[in-house]
Design a protein around this motif. Structure first.
Motif, PDB file in Angstrom:
ATOM      1  N   SER A 172       0.829  -1.212   0.000  1.00  0.00           N
ATOM      2  CA  SER A 172       0.000   0.000   0.000  1.00  0.00           C
ATOM      3  C   SER A 172       0.861   1.259   0.000  1.00  0.00           C
ATOM      4  N   LEU A 173       1.897   1.255   0.829  1.00  0.00           N
ATOM      5  CA  LEU A 173       2.778   2.424   0.890  1.00  0.00           C
ATOM      6  C   LEU A 173       3.559   2.607  -0.414  1.00  0.00           C
ATOM      7  N   SER A 184       2.775   1.620  -3.386  1.00  0.00           N
ATOM      8  CA  SER A 184       1.914   1.984  -4.509  1.00  0.00           C
ATOM      9  C   SER A 184       1.557   3.468  -4.507  1.00  0.00           C
ATOM     10  N   GLN A 185       1.760   4.145  -3.376  1.00  0.00           N
ATOM     11  CA  GLN A 185       1.537   5.594  -3.328  1.00  0.00           C
ATOM     12  C   GLN A 185       2.661   6.353  -4.019  1.00  0.00           C
ATOM     13  N   TYR A 186       3.843   5.746  -4.078  1.00  0.00           N
ATOM     14  CA  TYR A 186       5.008   6.427  -4.628  1.00  0.00           C
ATOM     15  C   TYR A 186       5.491   5.835  -5.946  1.00  0.00           C
TER      16      TYR A 186
END
Length: 90
Positions: free
Chosen positions: A60-61, A63-65
């Protein structure tokens, strides 16, 4: 809940986990007559849940970047590298 996605993930993880080091270690713990089988089951299940939670959070983290398309490429390349290293060491 999307059941198609659920069963796809379940089948993928289930097949990937069959016969791996984690399952073998769990079988060894369960083979010890002095150890409760319930304790082995609960401890191994909890460990897999925590490891999976870390994977979900990391994904999740990331995929934010990073574009998920590139994450797929990175994961694929990582699996190929692990496979090649495993074959070379065999």
């Amino acid at each position: 809940m999307d059941w198609k996605i659920f069963f796809t993930i379940f089948a993928s993880v289930f097949l990937a986990e069959l016969g791996d080091k984690t399952q073998l270690a769990t079988m060894l713990f369960a083979a010890d007559k002095a150890v409760s089988k319930y304790t082995v089951f609960i401890a191994a299940s909890a460990a897999l849940i925590v490891a999976t939670a870390i994977g979900v959070l990391a994904g999740s983290l990331l995929s934010q970047y990073i574009n998920p398309k590139y994450l797929h490429y990175i994961a694929g390349i990582g699996f190929i590298i692990i496979g090649v290293v495993t074959l070379v060491k065999a």
